[in-house]
Scaffold this active site. Structure first.
Site, PDB file in Angstrom:
ATOM      1  N   ASN A   1       0.867  -1.179   0.000  1.00 22.80           N
ATOM      2  CA  ASN A   1       0.000   0.000   0.000  1.00 22.80           C
ATOM      3  C   ASN A   1       0.904   1.228   0.000  1.00 22.80           C
ATOM      4  OD1 ASN A   1      -1.857   2.008   0.451  1.00 22.80           O
ATOM      5  ND2 ASN A   1      -2.403   1.364   2.528  1.00 22.80           N
TER       6      ASN A   1
ATOM      7  N   HIS B   1      -9.663   1.368   4.621  1.00 24.00           N
ATOM      8  CA  HIS B   1      -8.417   1.603   5.365  1.00 24.00           C
ATOM      9  C   HIS B   1      -8.698   2.601   6.484  1.00 24.00           C
ATOM     10  CE1 HIS B   1      -4.363   2.829   6.343  1.00 24.00           C
ATOM     11  NE2 HIS B   1      -3.949   1.721   5.772  1.00 24.00           N
TER      12      HIS B   1
ATOM     13  N   GLU C   1      -5.593  -4.709  10.635  1.00 29.05           N
ATOM     14  CA  GLU C   1      -4.545  -3.725  10.886  1.00 29.05           C
ATOM     15  C   GLU C   1      -4.886  -2.936  12.145  1.00 29.05           C
ATOM     16  OE1 GLU C   1      -2.471  -2.424   7.004  1.00 29.05           O
ATOM     17  OE2 GLU C   1      -4.325  -1.304   7.120  1.00 29.05           O
TER      18      GLU C   1
ATOM     19  N   GLU D   1      -7.136   5.048   7.471  1.00 26.54           N
ATOM     20  CA  GLU D   1      -6.909   6.456   7.077  1.00 26.54           C
ATOM     21  C   GLU D   1      -8.125   6.994   6.315  1.00 26.54           C
ATOM     22  OE1 GLU D   1      -3.130   5.751   5.189  1.00 26.54           O
ATOM     23  OE2 GLU D   1      -2.290   5.274   7.157  1.00 26.54           O
TER      24      GLU D   1
ATOM     25  N   LYS E   1       0.075   4.268  -0.479  1.00 27.35           N
ATOM     26  CA  LYS E   1      -0.594   5.487   0.015  1.00 27.35           C
ATOM     27  C   LYS E   1      -0.271   6.665  -0.909  1.00 27.35           C
ATOM     28  CE  LYS E   1      -0.367   3.430   4.566  1.00 27.35           C
ATOM     29  NZ  LYS E   1      -0.332   3.575   6.010  1.00 27.35           N
TER      30      LYS E   1
ATOM     31  N   SER F   1       3.011  -1.833  10.456  1.00 32.03           N
ATOM     32  CA  SER F   1       4.459  -1.845  10.757  1.00 32.03           C
ATOM     33  C   SER F   1       5.163  -3.159  10.451  1.00 32.03           C
ATOM     34  CB  SER F   1       4.710  -1.416  12.204  1.00 32.03           C
ATOM     35  OG  SER F   1       4.324  -0.057  12.381  1.00 32.03           O
TER      36      SER F   1
ATOM     37  N   GLY G   1       2.127   2.503  10.782  1.00 35.94           N
ATOM     38  CA  GLY G   1       3.131   3.554  10.626  1.00 35.94           C
ATOM     39  C   GLY G   1       3.810   3.971  11.921  1.00 35.94           C
TER      40      GLY G   1
HETATM   41  P1  PGA Z   1       2.550   0.522   7.671  1.00 36.22           P
HETATM   42  O1  PGA Z   1       1.130   0.718   6.947  1.00 36.22           O
HETATM   43  O2  PGA Z   1       3.136  -0.767   7.143  1.00 36.22           O
HETATM   44  O3  PGA Z   1       3.355   1.709   7.266  1.00 36.22           O
HETATM   45  O4  PGA Z   1       2.283   0.451   9.120  1.00 36.22           O
HETATM   46  C1  PGA Z   1       0.274  -0.364   6.749  1.00 36.22           C
HETATM   47  C2  PGA Z   1      -1.026   0.125   6.163  1.00 36.22           C
HETATM   48  O5  PGA Z   1      -1.474   1.221   6.531  1.00 36.22           O
HETATM   49  O6  PGA Z   1      -1.640  -0.548   5.347  1.00 36.22           O
END
Ligand code: PGA
Length: 257
Positions: free
Chosen positions: A10, A95, A167, A97, A12, A213, A173
């Site tokens: 992903n 997601h 997640e 976000e 983003k 992460s 992140g």
């Molecule tokens: P990350 O993001 O690996 O940077 O934690 C995962 C995601 O948001 O899908």
């Protein structure tokens, strides 16, 4: 023999067209992975280029979102049917976000899932609890609710095209990951819930990913947890070396099954 691992990048809101091109050309030039399915989800702007580069490889391309309607007066939006016409295979939906910054509710996500399925796109549905919800011991309840809502009134025949990415929001992140024991417990819970809700046969092909992460340091351990069919990777998927390392680890975990 277990299922082969499914690794989804992903990206983003990262990588220009030129950066995406450079990364993907390198990725397709490295040896094909036998025990892996890989999907890259770049920005909408990079989809066409990504599809062109990856066409001859086994690498799939996904979008990070779609609108629930087919077309119309929805400034700035892209529909599932438009993505399908382009040749996209997957779409990430729900997601955290999107839920947090863009106000996407469970109801909206359910409509998007239906629209994606109607257009032959395979949804990767994200679910996850906040740190507070976990502290309060409400994480399983939250995940069950998000899954139930996202899959409400879905044709059972379509379940095989669904991927669910667990997640934990506090792990995205942040460099924090769920502990292996908690991870095992959550995936067992999700698996059992799916079997009870949709039956063993219908739920068998729903793939379950861990996200939050994942890095080259923890991939092998997390991807080796029972019922984890793969990973959804944000930050570490932007760096070619780190991502390749994670792919190698995923391949070796898949091969052990
Ligand atoms: P990350 O993001 O690996 O940077 O934690 C995962 C995601 O948001 O899908």
């Amino acid at each position: 023999m277990g299922k082969i691992k499914f690794i989804v990048a992903n990206w983003k809101m990262n990588k220009t067209l030129a950066e995406a091109e450079e990364f993907l050309k390198k990725l397709v030039s490295v040896e094909e992975k036998q025990n892996l399915e890989i999907a890259i989800c770049p920005t909408f702007l990079c989809l066409e280029k990504a599809l062109g580069i990856c066409r001859q490889s086994g690498i799939k391309i996904g979008a990070q979102n779609c609108h629930l309607e087919k077309s119309g007066a929805f400034t700035g939006e892209i529909s599932a049917s438009m993505l399908k016409v382009l040749g996209v295979d997957y779409v990430i939906l729900g997601h955290s976000e999107r839920r947090n910054y863009f106000g996407e509710t469970d109801e909206i996500i359910n409509k998007k899932v239906k629209s994606a399925l109607e257009n032959d796109l395979r949804p990767i549905i994200c679910v996850g609890e906040t740190a507070t919800e976990r502290e309060m011991g409400m994480e399983k309840e939250k995940i069950k609710l998000q899954i139930t809502c996202a899959l409400k009134d879905i044709n059972p025949q379509s379940l095989a095209n669904i991927t669910i990415a667990y997640e934990p929001i506090w792990a995205i992140g942040t460099g924090k990951t769920v502990g292996i024991k908690d991870c095992k417990e959550m995936f067992e819970f999700i698996k059992n819930y799916l079997v009870s809700a949709y039956g063993k046969e219908k739920s068998e092909n729903i793939r379950l990913l861990y996200g939050g992460s994942i890095s080259e340091e923890n991939a092998k351990e997390l991807l080796g947890v029972p019922n984890v069919d793969g990973g959804l990777i944000g930050g570490a998927s932007l760096d070619f070396t780190k991502f390749s390392d994670i792919l190698d680890q995923a391949e070796s975990v898949g091969a052990q099954k």
